[in-house]
Design a protein around this motif. Structure first.
Motif, PDB file in Angstrom:
ATOM      1  N   VAL A 155      -0.369 -29.115   8.835  1.00 42.02           N
ATOM      2  CA  VAL A 155       0.411 -30.198   8.814  1.00 42.02           C
ATOM      3  C   VAL A 155       2.062 -30.179   9.273  1.00 42.02           C
ATOM      4  N   LEU A 156       2.411 -29.462   8.636  1.00 43.06           N
ATOM      5  CA  LEU A 156       3.472 -28.691   8.598  1.00 43.06           C
ATOM      6  C   LEU A 156       3.896 -27.859   9.794  1.00 43.06           C
ATOM      7  N   PRO A 157       5.149 -27.813  10.532  1.00 41.18           N
ATOM      8  CA  PRO A 157       5.360 -26.927  11.445  1.00 41.18           C
ATOM      9  C   PRO A 157       6.248 -25.698  11.236  1.00 41.18           C
ATOM     10  N   ILE A 158       5.744 -25.058   9.866  1.00 44.24           N
ATOM     11  CA  ILE A 158       6.331 -23.539   9.392  1.00 44.24           C
ATOM     12  C   ILE A 158       6.120 -22.696  10.666  1.00 44.24           C
ATOM     13  N   ASP A 159       5.218 -22.824  11.192  1.00 40.04           N
ATOM     14  CA  ASP A 159       4.634 -21.503  12.336  1.00 40.04           C
ATOM     15  C   ASP A 159       5.575 -22.122  12.835  1.00 40.04           C
ATOM     16  N   ALA A 160       6.019 -23.725  13.502  1.00 43.42           N
ATOM     17  CA  ALA A 160       6.645 -23.375  14.798  1.00 43.42           C
ATOM     18  C   ALA A 160       8.146 -22.390  14.926  1.00 43.42           C
ATOM     19  N   MET A 161       8.830 -23.148  13.310  1.00 40.90           N
ATOM     20  CA  MET A 161       9.887 -22.327  13.201  1.00 40.90           C
ATOM     21  C   MET A 161       9.719 -20.837  12.662  1.00 40.90           C
ATOM     22  N   LEU A 162       8.585 -20.228  11.827  1.00 41.58           N
ATOM     23  CA  LEU A 162       8.414 -18.944  12.523  1.00 41.58           C
ATOM     24  C   LEU A 162       7.813 -18.313  13.754  1.00 41.58           C
ATOM     25  N   LEU A 163       7.667 -18.910  14.667  1.00 42.67           N
ATOM     26  CA  LEU A 163       8.038 -18.660  16.134  1.00 42.67           C
ATOM     27  C   LEU A 163       9.183 -18.250  16.752  1.00 42.67           C
ATOM     28  N   SER A 164       9.670 -19.443  16.353  1.00 40.88           N
ATOM     29  CA  SER A 164      10.918 -19.234  16.587  1.00 40.88           C
ATOM     30  C   SER A 164      12.156 -18.908  15.728  1.00 40.88           C
ATOM     31  N   HIS A 165      12.289 -17.708  15.196  1.00 44.64           N
ATOM     32  CA  HIS A 165      12.089 -17.189  13.806  1.00 44.64           C
ATOM     33  C   HIS A 165      11.809 -15.455  14.892  1.00 44.64           C
ATOM     34  N   LEU A 166      10.538 -15.456  15.230  1.00 45.16           N
ATOM     35  CA  LEU A 166      10.227 -14.227  15.587  1.00 45.16           C
ATOM     36  C   LEU A 166      10.526 -13.859  16.989  1.00 45.16           C
ATOM     37  N   LEU A 167      10.420 -14.811  17.789  1.00 48.83           N
ATOM     38  CA  LEU A 167      11.464 -14.703  19.225  1.00 48.83           C
ATOM     39  C   LEU A 167      13.381 -13.766  19.312  1.00 48.83           C
ATOM     40  N   THR A 168      12.934 -14.769  18.178  1.00 50.44           N
ATOM     41  CA  THR A 168      14.552 -14.066  18.302  1.00 50.44           C
ATOM     42  C   THR A 168      15.768 -13.376  16.943  1.00 50.44           C
ATOM     43  N   ARG A 169      14.866 -13.138  16.673  1.00 46.26           N
ATOM     44  CA  ARG A 169      15.364 -12.155  15.872  1.00 46.26           C
ATOM     45  C   ARG A 169      16.057 -10.707  16.252  1.00 46.26           C
ATOM     46  N   GLY A 170      17.519  -9.695  16.413  1.00 47.78           N
ATOM     47  CA  GLY A 170      17.060  -9.270  16.828  1.00 47.78           C
ATOM     48  C   GLY A 170      17.691  -9.227  18.177  1.00 47.78           C
ATOM     49  N   ASN A 171      18.089 -10.539  18.639  1.00 45.51           N
ATOM     50  CA  ASN A 171      19.200 -11.360  19.883  1.00 45.51           C
ATOM     51  C   ASN A 171      20.024 -12.223  19.664  1.00 45.51           C
ATOM     52  N   ASP A 172      20.461 -12.719  21.177  1.00 39.92           N
ATOM     53  CA  ASP A 172      21.243 -13.571  20.531  1.00 39.92           C
ATOM     54  C   ASP A 172      20.771 -15.276  21.211  1.00 39.92           C
TER      55      ASP A 172
ATOM     56  N   SER B 292      19.133 -19.168   5.672  1.00 39.41           N
ATOM     57  CA  SER B 292      17.379 -19.002   6.066  1.00 39.41           C
ATOM     58  C   SER B 292      16.718 -17.627   6.036  1.00 39.41           C
ATOM     59  N   LYS B 293      17.546 -16.580   7.044  1.00 38.57           N
ATOM     60  CA  LYS B 293      17.120 -15.597   7.596  1.00 38.57           C
ATOM     61  C   LYS B 293      16.394 -14.509   6.669  1.00 38.57           C
ATOM     62  N   ALA B 294      16.643 -14.731   5.177  1.00 36.88           N
ATOM     63  CA  ALA B 294      15.731 -13.948   4.625  1.00 36.88           C
ATOM     64  C   ALA B 294      14.519 -14.324   4.073  1.00 36.88           C
ATOM     65  N   THR B 295      14.738 -15.716   3.654  1.00 34.79           N
ATOM     66  CA  THR B 295      13.425 -15.951   3.391  1.00 34.79           C
ATOM     67  C   THR B 295      12.261 -16.625   4.761  1.00 34.79           C
ATOM     68  N   PHE B 296      12.677 -16.237   5.901  1.00 35.06           N
ATOM     69  CA  PHE B 296      11.838 -16.243   6.895  1.00 35.06           C
ATOM     70  C   PHE B 296      11.121 -14.795   7.357  1.00 35.06           C
ATOM     71  N   ASP B 297      12.551 -14.167   6.997  1.00 39.04           N
ATOM     72  CA  ASP B 297      12.199 -12.932   7.109  1.00 39.04           C
ATOM     73  C   ASP B 297      10.608 -12.368   6.119  1.00 39.04           C
ATOM     74  N   PHE B 298      11.199 -13.031   4.687  1.00 38.69           N
ATOM     75  CA  PHE B 298       9.759 -12.857   3.807  1.00 38.69           C
ATOM     76  C   PHE B 298       8.666 -13.228   3.919  1.00 38.69           C
ATOM     77  N   LEU B 299       9.061 -14.112   4.832  1.00 36.12           N
ATOM     78  CA  LEU B 299       7.184 -15.184   5.023  1.00 36.12           C
ATOM     79  C   LEU B 299       6.547 -14.553   6.274  1.00 36.12           C
ATOM     80  N   CYS B 300       7.691 -13.978   7.344  1.00 37.71           N
ATOM     81  CA  CYS B 300       6.829 -12.823   8.269  1.00 37.71           C
ATOM     82  C   CYS B 300       6.185 -11.666   8.037  1.00 37.71           C
TER      83      CYS B 300
END
Length: 190
Positions: free
Chosen positions: A113-130, A76-84
């Motif tokens: 309604v959908l928690p897309i913002d939670a998943m995008l936040l999670s993706h952005l804060l973990t981008r480039g680290n472990d 899902s990384k590429a999809t979240f990168d595109f969305l962000c």
């Protein structure tokens, strides 16, 4: 004490009765529903094997304690990168204030309604680290067919005090959204 005698028939008697009834049923089948010969059933085995392997193609062997699937996160990384980067054009500032080790709580507002913002936040804060961030999501979203499974595979956890405590005790970062579903009632720009 002494063993109690059973009035039930033994396994061999039950097996022979079931086989006898099965033969009677097979014997009553009409030509419209013929009994399949063993040779006919084996012809389709390669097809069934291919269908089963197709259905199992995205299954992961390794799943974390709370349901996160590293394979699903990587896919899902590429999809979240595109969305962000392209769709929402999100700009993040202050990442240096996020601790890289130990437990932490990230508090944010929730919109929609959908928690897309939670998943995008999670993706952005973990981008480039472990670092792994586990957003706590309301039960109503986690019970949606397919959506709940997908969210769980991506690292979302059902919102409860017990889950938050377990995550924090194990040294993980938790994202909480205290506004929850109440955010649907607010107007735009509030």
């Amino acid at each position: 004490g002494p063993p109690v005698r059973s009035n039930l028939p033994d396994d061999t008697t039950i097996t022979s009765e079931v086989e006898e009834r099965q033969e009677r049923v097979w014997g009553r089948l009409s030509p419209a529903f013929p009994r399949l010969e063993l040779g006919r059933a084996q012809r389709y085995q390669p097809l069934w094997r291919a269908v089963r392997s197709l259905a199992m193609r995205n299954r992961s062997v390794v799943v974390e304690e709370f349901g996160r699937d590293p394979g699903a996160s990587a896919r899902s990384k590429a999809t979240f990168d595109f969305l962000c980067d392209r769709y929402f054009r999100i700009n993040v500032q202050g990442l240096e204030h996020l601790p890289m080790s130990g437990s932490a709580i990230i508090v944010a507002n929730h919109g929609g309604v959908l928690p897309i913002d939670a998943m995008l936040l999670s993706h952005l804060l973990t981008r480039g680290n472990d670092r792994r961030i586990y957003p706590l999501i309301e039960d109503s979203a986690m019970q949606f067919p397919y959506l709940g499974t997908l969210l769980s595979r991506l690292g979302a956890v059902r919102a409860s005090k017990a889950n938050a405590a377990r995550l924090l005790k194990s040294g993980r970062t938790v994202a909480v959204f205290p506004e929850g579903a109440k955010g649907l009632a607010k107007g735009i720009g509030k």
